[in-house]
Design an enzyme around this catalytic site. Structure first.
Site, PDB file in Angstrom:
ATOM      1  N   SER A  13       0.847  -1.190   0.000  1.00  0.00           N
ATOM      2  CA  SER A  13       0.000   0.000   0.000  1.00  0.00           C
ATOM      3  C   SER A  13       0.883   1.241   0.000  1.00  0.00           C
ATOM      4  CB  SER A  13      -0.914  -0.008   1.233  1.00  0.00           C
ATOM      5  OG  SER A  13      -1.760   1.111   1.247  1.00  0.00           O
ATOM      6  N   HIS A  19      -5.698   1.581  12.590  1.00  0.00           N
ATOM      7  CA  HIS A  19      -6.156   1.875  11.234  1.00  0.00           C
ATOM      8  C   HIS A  19      -7.288   2.879  11.228  1.00  0.00           C
ATOM      9  CE1 HIS A  19      -7.910   1.407   7.191  1.00  0.00           C
ATOM     10  NE2 HIS A  19      -6.650   1.255   6.857  1.00  0.00           N
ATOM     11  N   HIS A  69      -2.725   0.654  -3.918  1.00  0.00           N
ATOM     12  CA  HIS A  69      -2.382  -0.586  -3.230  1.00  0.00           C
ATOM     13  C   HIS A  69      -2.563  -1.763  -4.172  1.00  0.00           C
ATOM     14  CE1 HIS A  69      -6.778  -1.242  -1.785  1.00  0.00           C
ATOM     15  NE2 HIS A  69      -6.505  -2.202  -2.642  1.00  0.00           N
TER      16      HIS A  69
END
Length: 308
Positions: A169, A249, A273
């Protein structure tokens, strides 16, 4: 997708330079990859890792290339004073997806493609990542099997789960101007780094076997304004759970959304990503003279410690 890593303590040494030149020469040789790039980072044990990542779109060409390259890189006769590792996935096209925030500058596996699609509907909702992988239409891609180690002289092979998941990513801030660059580097990147460090240090209990947060380097080894996180997960489901609900996250997502909503269509930051879910026979992990928390050794080492 083949990750060739070289590992050393402290500054780059002559042995590191020799190893990097060696793999670059092999990439340029017969049956070499269509695309490759290089990145580096300092891991949790204080070792500098330089990773050259190569991509093929022809399995026959890769197979012809890989055998000699493997022996040269991790063969016990290398005599190198640095650690070396190989991490390979060779998935069918139905087992991966890649997504970009803007057109015109492909990264990773997308460099092999002739073109990009337009905007996709499978985006901006929890579960979009899974829906973009073609195999998800007919297969839950659940994990199977157990981690185990195979010793081959000085080399250590790790056999991982069926349906192991890899995510790369990336972030590219090279086009940003002063105010946007400051906003990204002050408000977003530190939150991203915090999440990456969590996965690196404490990810195994939640299914993240290993994580690297790397800076891309140019042909001369200089740092660029591009980075990416690369992590190995027990399954796509464990990655999804972290992305959906883990505080680290959630903070990354919140910082990114604030940044993008503030700048709107004027944002110059580029994001992408690629996510792969690989079958058991599509994986290869091998390590020579690396410390015990390198790559997939991290998962095996922690599992062994927890069982004793």
């Amino acid at each position: 997708m083949a990750y060739f890593g070289v590992q050393s303590r402290g500054e780059a040494t002559e042995a590191v330079a020799t190893a990097l030149a060696q793999i670059a020469a092999r990439f340029a040789g017969e049956n070499g990859p269509t695309h490759w790039d290089r990145a580096q980072y300092v891991d949790q044990a204080g070792f500098t890792n330089v990773v050259s990542v190569a991509y093929w779109d022809d399995a026959t060409r890769f197979d012809a290339w890989f055998g000699p390259a493997r022996e040269a890189w991790t063969g016990s006769a290398t005599g190198s004073s640095v650690g070396r590792f190989i991490e390979v996935l060779r998935p069918h096209v139905a087992r991966y997806e890649t997504l970009f925030s803007s057109l015109g500058r492909p990264e990773g596996v997308a460099v092999l493609a002739e073109e990009m699609s337009g905007e996709v509907q499978e985006h901006a909702y929890w579960g979009g990542m899974r829906d973009r992988i073609p195999l998800s239409q007919t297969d839950a891609m659940a994990p199977g099997g157990e981690l185990r180690v195979i010793r081959d002289g000085a080399r250590i092979r790790v056999v991982a789960d069926d349906n192991l998941c890899l995510i790369r990513s990336g972030q590219d801030w090279s086009d940003t101007e002063a105010s946007e660059r400051k906003m990204y580097l002050d408000d977003v990147e530190p939150v991203l780094r915090e999440g990456m460090d969590f996965l690196r240090d404490d990810g195994v209990p939640i299914g993240c076997y290993a994580n690297r947060y790397m800076r891309v380097v140019d042909a001369d080894g200089r740092l660029t304004e591009r980075s990416y996180g690369q992590s190995w997960w027990k399954s796509l489901a464990t990655l999804e759970r972290w992305a959906e609900s883990h505080p680290t996250h959630v903070r990354i997502f919140g910082a990114a959304m604030k940044y993008l909503s503030t700048l709107g269509p004027n944002a110059k930051l580029r994001l992408y990503h690629e996510v792969t879910v690989a079958a058991a026979d599509e994986q290869f992990f091998e390590y020579l003279a690396c410390h015990e928390r390198t790559g997939m050794l991290n998962a095996v080492g922690v599992a062994m410690e927890r069982s004793t």
